[in-house]
Design an enzyme around this catalytic site. Structure first.
Site, mmCIF file in Angstrom:
data_model
loop_
_atom_site.group_PDB
_atom_site.id
_atom_site.type_symbol
_atom_site.label_atom_id
_atom_site.label_comp_id
_atom_site.label_asym_id
_atom_site.label_seq_id
_atom_site.Cartn_x
_atom_site.Cartn_y
_atom_site.Cartn_z
ATOM 1 N N ASP A 78 0.801 -1.239 0.000
ATOM 2 C CA ASP A 78 0.000 0.000 0.000
ATOM 3 C C ASP A 78 0.829 1.282 0.000
ATOM 4 O O ASP A 78 0.345 2.344 0.410
ATOM 5 C CB ASP A 78 -0.968 0.048 1.194
ATOM 6 C CG ASP A 78 -2.081 -0.978 1.091
ATOM 7 O OD1 ASP A 78 -2.090 -1.759 0.134
ATOM 8 O OD2 ASP A 78 -2.941 -1.011 1.996
ATOM 9 N N CYS A 119 -4.290 -5.989 -3.118
ATOM 10 C CA CYS A 119 -3.045 -6.706 -2.864
ATOM 11 C C CYS A 119 -3.004 -8.151 -3.345
ATOM 12 O O CYS A 119 -2.061 -8.551 -4.038
ATOM 13 C CB CYS A 119 -2.706 -6.647 -1.381
ATOM 14 S SG CYS A 119 -4.091 -6.976 -0.288
ATOM 15 N N LYS A 174 4.817 -10.839 3.988
ATOM 16 C CA LYS A 174 3.390 -11.037 3.735
ATOM 17 C C LYS A 174 3.153 -11.968 2.543
ATOM 18 O O LYS A 174 3.718 -11.780 1.473
ATOM 19 C CB LYS A 174 2.735 -9.681 3.461
ATOM 20 C CG LYS A 174 1.262 -9.778 3.066
ATOM 21 C CD LYS A 174 0.686 -8.421 2.719
ATOM 22 C CE LYS A 174 -0.734 -8.553 2.184
ATOM 23 N NZ LYS A 174 -1.323 -7.254 1.830
ATOM 24 N N HIS A 176 -0.579 -13.686 1.785
ATOM 25 C CA HIS A 176 -1.925 -13.217 1.456
ATOM 26 C C HIS A 176 -2.458 -13.766 0.126
ATOM 27 O O HIS A 176 -3.214 -13.099 -0.577
ATOM 28 C CB HIS A 176 -1.976 -11.677 1.452
ATOM 29 C CG HIS A 176 -3.352 -11.150 1.794
ATOM 30 N ND1 HIS A 176 -3.717 -9.843 1.585
ATOM 31 C CD2 HIS A 176 -4.430 -11.765 2.315
ATOM 32 C CE1 HIS A 176 -4.964 -9.661 1.977
ATOM 33 N NE2 HIS A 176 -5.429 -10.817 2.422
ATOM 34 N N HIS A 290 0.818 -1.024 5.171
ATOM 35 C CA HIS A 290 -0.618 -1.292 5.296
ATOM 36 C C HIS A 290 -1.065 -0.928 6.709
ATOM 37 O O HIS A 290 -0.360 -1.208 7.678
ATOM 38 C CB HIS A 290 -0.872 -2.779 5.024
ATOM 39 C CG HIS A 290 -2.303 -3.146 4.852
ATOM 40 N ND1 HIS A 290 -3.214 -3.115 5.901
ATOM 41 C CD2 HIS A 290 -2.998 -3.570 3.765
ATOM 42 C CE1 HIS A 290 -4.400 -3.503 5.453
ATOM 43 N NE2 HIS A 290 -4.294 -3.779 4.166
ATOM 44 N N LYS A 363 -6.115 3.071 -3.728
ATOM 45 C CA LYS A 363 -6.299 1.624 -3.685
ATOM 46 C C LYS A 363 -7.778 1.257 -3.793
ATOM 47 O O LYS A 363 -8.648 1.931 -3.265
ATOM 48 C CB LYS A 363 -5.728 1.078 -2.372
ATOM 49 C CG LYS A 363 -5.947 -0.419 -2.159
ATOM 50 C CD LYS A 363 -5.410 -0.850 -0.809
ATOM 51 C CE LYS A 363 -5.703 -2.324 -0.530
ATOM 52 N NZ LYS A 363 -5.188 -2.750 0.798
#
Length: 540
Positions: A78, A119, A174, A176, A290, A363
């Site tokens: 982000d 993301c 991360k 995800h 983030h 975003k």
């Protein structure tokens, strides 16, 4: 309008005939400047001189070093396009970024690099070279999600191909892209993984009682929420094995320090690969910036801005400096291709815990602010320093480019469509130009927009009811009679379009590109893995 109807008719006809004419390389036609070499590969702009230059440079590197290059991808979560000094922010925003700026100064700064709006899709695209609508990974995965199909059952990551061809592959930070067995990093090509499976806010919701009181102060809700995942902590695993929890994530202090933990692991990974004299492929995926941003030890108030988000940017920059220093100290700096970027634009919904972009929105949208991200390519002695290019680069191009740098382009799977393109010649040739003609933007599984040269054409747009609510209070709607077309050199904030006046001539290239892109879904359709949102329609 007759001209527009004629163009639409021709574009749709092209959709049905394109795939029948792609058994061998085709000459570019009309507005199209690309050549398609196989029906499963995205067509590219031919650049024979720079392609030969890049090939010669890679051959010279391998002859000189006796090895393949390392690949290090630095992926921030982000980060806003304008947060970095090299992209207009930095000290101006109260958060200097000298280490990242040095990468840009000594490497190639890409001013038109693109990601997806959110993301999970961006990470999937980067790793597979495929538009998320094809992989089914179209939106952020939550711990409560139970996909009806493992998307990785028929996807192939760059890490897997590299691991099978002499590289040691790792992911730090991360993930995800799925928590279930079979969807974890060590299951899909990474030799080693150390990080967490979800996203910062999934954990901080049970850490901050002042912000999330309605969850944390209700014992039943809290118990239910925490039970959704068995991996509420930092985990690690190795290829073929199961994940183990290294330590649970329970406090704001732990979350504040998690990026230093990930950095420690990446430093060790680089040093071990150097000691073993093996080329490595490492994605270092930051937890920051983030939301919720809690300060790591020694970082509270470190930024001149004295703001949590800006303190986090300073920490990210310090870690980038630490990793590049590790490359130098381990003798790997000249052997390593480094790419720095963000997975999407800043999450304005979390303002003021949010970054900055000079473009429209952020975003969660396909407006420039949501998908245009900082991009830096750095490789001492191989990428000429001081270059700046506005040539198009999509993060999914890192799939093809990584394989090209490793000399295994021939390992690209042929049974699925690859939307990425090999940009190695763009990056390595001293005067390299992009091999990509257009960038296609999606909102989940739905086609939205095309960036072509300095124009952006929208077929569906995200409208939001109030500022800083791009995700929370937005709708996704089709445009009217004609695409909305913006000249983003003239109007980078995309404030007004005169599509049916000044830009009527642009219907030709925009609709031709849309039709050719749509045609690829005839043989290589979208994949539905049961995420339940945004699965509709062809890319029209």
């Amino acid at each position: 309008m007759k001209a527009l109807k004629h163009i639409l008719s021709c574009s749709l006809a092209a959709s049905f005939t394109l795939l029948a004419n792609t058994s061998h390389a085709q000459e570019a036609k009309g507005w199209d400047r690309t050549v398609r070499t196989a029906d499963y590969l995205e067509p590219v702009i031919p650049r024979p001189a720079q392609e030969q230059s890049a090939l010669d440079r890679l051959r010279e590197f391998e002859t000189r070093t006796g090895r393949k290059p390392n690949i290090l991808i630095l992926l921030v979560d982000d980060l806003g396009y304008g947060d970095l000094g090299a992209f207009g922010g930095g000290a101006m925003l109260g958060a200097p970024t000298p280490n990242i700026d040095k990468l840009a100064t000594d490497g190639l700064k890409l001013t038109s690099a693109y990601a997806t709006p959110v993301c999970t899709p961006s990470r999937a695209a980067l790793m597979t070279g495929r538009i998320p609508a094809r992989s089914g990974l179209t939106r952020p995965l939550l711990a409560s999600d139970h996909p009806t199909k493992n998307p990785w059952a028929d996807e192939v990551s760059a890490a897997k191909l590299l691991s099978e061809n002499g590289y040691v592959t790792g992911l730090s930070g991360k993930w995800h892209i799925g928590e279930a067995k079979g969807m974890q990093p060590q299951d899909v090509g990474y030799d080693e993984f150390h990080g967490f499976l979800s996203v910062v806010s999934e954990y901080t919701q049970y850490m901050d009682s002042r912000k999330y009181s309605q969850l944390m102060l209700d014992p039943q809700r809290l118990e239910t929420f925490k039970s959704l995942s068995e991996y509420n902590g930092v985990v690690e695993g190795k290829k073929g094995g199961d994940l183990k929890i290294v330590y649970p994530l329970e406090t704001q202090k732990q979350m504040g320090n998690v990026d230093q933990d990930f950095a420690n692991w990446s430093v060790d990974f680089i040093k071990r690969a150097a000691k073993d004299n093996k080329p490595f492929y490492l994605i270092h995926a930051f937890a920051k910036v983030h939301f919720d941003n809690y300060a790591g030890d020694g970082y509270e108030g470190r930024s001149p801005a004295k703001l949590p988000y800006r303190d986090a940017v300073v920490e990210v920059d310090d870690i980038v400096g630490r990793l590049t220093k590790t490359l130098q100290e381990s003798g790997q700096a000249d052997n390593t291709f480094v790419f720095f970027t963000s997975d999407n634009g800043p999450e304005e919904d979390s303002y003021p815990d949010s970054g900055f972009t000079p473009f429209r929105s952020g975003k969660g949208t396909t407006w420039e602010g949501g998908v245009r991200v900082p991009g830096i390519a750095y490789w001492p002695g191989m990428i000429k320093g001081g270059r700046i290019s506005d040539g198009l680069f999509d993060l999914m191009d890192l799939f093809n480019t990584s394989l090209a740098l490793a000399g295994i382009k021939d390992k690209i799977p042929t049974e699925r469509y690859i939307d990425g393109v090999d940009q190695s010649s763009f990056l390595l040739a001293d005067d390299g130009q992009t091999s990509r003609q257009a960038v296609f933007s999606y909102n989940q599984a739905d086609f939205s927009a095309i960036r072509w040269e300095n124009f952006k054409g929208y077929f569906k747009v995200i409208q939001y009811d109030q500022p800083f609510a791009n995700i929370s209070m937005s709708t996704f709607v089709p445009v009217g009679v004609a695409p909305w077309i913006f000249d983003i050199y003239r109007d980078p904030k995309e404030r007004i379009t005169r599509s049916n006046g000044d830009y009527e001539w642009l219907y030709g290239p925009i609709l031709q590109l849309q039709a050719q892109h749509a045609a690829t879904f005839v043989k290589y359709p979208k994949k539905d893995i049961g995420l339940g949102i945004g699965g509709g329609g062809d890319p029209k």
